[in-house]
Scaffold this motif. Structure first.
Motif, PDB file in Angstrom:
ATOM      1  N   CYS A  94     165.459  49.284  59.695  1.00  0.00           N
ATOM      2  CA  CYS A  94     164.169  49.914  59.940  1.00  0.00           C
ATOM      3  C   CYS A  94     163.988  50.137  61.435  1.00  0.00           C
ATOM      4  CB  CYS A  94     163.046  49.034  59.393  1.00  0.00           C
ATOM      5  SG  CYS A  94     161.393  49.689  59.725  1.00  0.00           S
ATOM      6  N   THR A  95     163.522  51.346  61.791  1.00  0.00           N
ATOM      7  CA  THR A  95     163.319  51.658  63.209  1.00  0.00           C
ATOM      8  C   THR A  95     161.986  51.148  63.723  1.00  0.00           C
ATOM      9  OG1 THR A  95     162.415  53.819  62.583  1.00  0.00           O
ATOM     10  CG2 THR A  95     164.781  53.689  63.068  1.00  0.00           C
TER      11      THR A  95
ATOM     12  N   THR B 223     162.032  52.895  57.099  1.00  0.00           N
ATOM     13  CA  THR B 223     160.792  52.889  57.895  1.00  0.00           C
ATOM     14  C   THR B 223     159.576  53.212  57.034  1.00  0.00           C
ATOM     15  OG1 THR B 223     162.063  53.581  59.823  1.00  0.00           O
ATOM     16  CG2 THR B 223     159.681  53.882  59.936  1.00  0.00           C
ATOM     17  N   ASP B 224     159.734  54.165  56.070  1.00  0.00           N
ATOM     18  CA  ASP B 224     158.585  54.556  55.252  1.00  0.00           C
ATOM     19  C   ASP B 224     158.146  53.480  54.285  1.00  0.00           C
ATOM     20  OD1 ASP B 224     160.840  54.721  53.749  1.00  0.00           O
ATOM     21  OD2 ASP B 224     160.302  56.615  52.760  1.00  0.00           O
TER      22      ASP B 224
ATOM     23  N   VAL C  17     154.103  49.696  58.926  1.00  0.00           N
ATOM     24  CA  VAL C  17     153.658  51.089  58.928  1.00  0.00           C
ATOM     25  C   VAL C  17     152.626  51.323  57.823  1.00  0.00           C
ATOM     26  CG1 VAL C  17     154.381  53.496  58.651  1.00  0.00           C
ATOM     27  CG2 VAL C  17     155.835  51.881  59.896  1.00  0.00           C
ATOM     28  N   VAL C  18     152.949  50.878  56.598  1.00  0.00           N
ATOM     29  CA  VAL C  18     152.051  51.140  55.461  1.00  0.00           C
ATOM     30  C   VAL C  18     151.016  50.045  55.285  1.00  0.00           C
ATOM     31  CG1 VAL C  18     153.850  52.443  54.296  1.00  0.00           C
ATOM     32  CG2 VAL C  18     153.605  50.004  53.828  1.00  0.00           C
TER      33      VAL C  18
ATOM     34  N   TYR D 272     144.143  49.863  49.317  1.00  0.00           N
ATOM     35  CA  TYR D 272     145.302  49.991  48.445  1.00  0.00           C
ATOM     36  C   TYR D 272     146.613  50.126  49.205  1.00  0.00           C
ATOM     37  CZ  TYR D 272     141.645  51.151  45.077  1.00  0.00           C
ATOM     38  OH  TYR D 272     140.559  51.128  44.304  1.00  0.00           O
ATOM     39  N   LYS D 273     146.551  50.050  50.557  1.00  0.00           N
ATOM     40  CA  LYS D 273     147.756  50.326  51.315  1.00  0.00           C
ATOM     41  C   LYS D 273     148.820  49.267  51.093  1.00  0.00           C
ATOM     42  CE  LYS D 273     145.626  52.957  54.989  1.00  0.00           C
ATOM     43  NZ  LYS D 273     145.384  53.046  56.450  1.00  0.00           N
ATOM     44  N   GLY D 274     148.344  48.019  50.894  1.00  0.00           N
ATOM     45  CA  GLY D 274     149.348  46.959  50.765  1.00  0.00           C
ATOM     46  C   GLY D 274     150.187  47.105  49.529  1.00  0.00           C
TER      47      GLY D 274
END
Length: 302
Positions: free
Chosen positions: A255-256, A265-266, A271-272, A289-291
């Motif tokens: 992962c960058t 990375t996504d 990030v998320v 809900y991001k987690g």
């Protein structure tokens, strides 16, 4: 037709006629180097050299002087002188068909007994020394053939049951002696096979012994290659830390965003967003809900 003039003790001259078909006849074209053959270098090419020499001498009717069937006639001075001339010519032919080192050793020829002693000494001192079984057997067989050519037995004119039994027993005894000499020079890696052969109720022939040892030699070579492949694989596996070549060929994922491996990375939580149950989760993220982790499932259940 050739003529030989001699003078007897009384001083009278005598002429002896030598027919062209006589073994004592020497053609004017016979020179010191009229024979064309590979020179004798040693035991390695002795058998082929001997056969070539026999053919050349037989074609000139001179083989009998070498093997002893044509003897010197002491009652006829002319024929005796012709025999001496032929004998010296044959010696010059032999000198011209051997290497320089051998020529020096036979210039003052060994007696029959000395030659036999040397061959027997070479036989008992012969060793395999890592050579192939076939090469070692050829070396021994050359010495046996040379020794047999010196041991000329008288011809048997009358055959009987007793004579046949005696010849058979003598032949078997000679074969056993060859077997013992051959086994004596084998390398120690064939010690078990040597013991097994000697423990047989009926000793095998030389041909059967060589066949058995050549099969053992071939098996050792095959197993040696397999063992080398296994050792090579083990060394390669150890050097790569036990990781197979296929595993090494798979590109690593890193992962960058966080610098850690095993995810893209996504998909990174930095990030998320972290799940609600994660210690790094922010309070506002616990209700979102991001987690998409355990906190998301608990909210749906409520």
């Amino acid at each position: 037709m050739d003529t030989v003039a001699t003078t007897d003790a009384a001083g009278s001259r005598r002429t002896t006629m030598i027919d062209a078909t006589s073994p004592l006849y020497l053609h004017p074209s016979y020179g010191n180097n009229f024979m064309v053959m590979d020179k004798l270098q040693g035991s390695s090419n002795y058998r082929s050299w001997k056969r070539s020499m026999e053919i050349a001498l037989f074609s000139k009717r001179k083989l009998g002087l070498v093997i002893g069937t044509i003897t010197r006639d002491d009652t006829d001075a002319g024929k005796g002188e012709a025999w001496d001339t032929c004998n010296n010519m044959i010696i010059s032919w032999i000198f011209g068909s051997v290497s320089e080192s051998i020529k020096k050793s036979i210039m003052f020829a060994l007696t029959n007994g000395s030659r036999k002693y040397k061959i027997n000494k070479d036989l008992y001192e012969s060793r395999q020394q890592g050579n192939h079984i076939s090469e070692y057997y050829t070396q021994m067989r050359t010495l046996w053939g040379e020794l047999e050519s010196l041991n000329i037995l008288p011809a048997i004119k009358t055959m009987s049951t007793e004579v046949i039994s005696f010849v058979s027993a003598l032949t078997q005894q000679k074969e056993e002696q060859k077997l013992f000499q051959f086994l004596n020079g084998l390398d120690e890696i064939y010690g078990a096979q040597r013991s097994q052969l000697l423990m047989m109720p009926n000793l095998p022939s030389m041909e059967a012994t060589c066949s058995y040892l050549e099969q053992e030699e071939a098996q050792r070579e095959v197993l040696g290659h397999v063992r080398e492949d296994i050792e090579t694989s083990a060394i390669f596996s150890k050097s790569t830390g036990g990781v197979s070549a296929n595993a090494q060929s798979i590109p690593s994922i890193q992962c960058t965003a966080c610098g850690k491996a095993s995810h893209m990375t996504d998909k990174c939580w930095t990030v998320v967003g972290f799940p609600s149950w994660h210690p790094k989760a922010k309070p506002q993220e616990q209700s979102s809900y991001k987690g998409k982790g355990r906190g998301f499932n608990n909210k749906n259940q409520q």
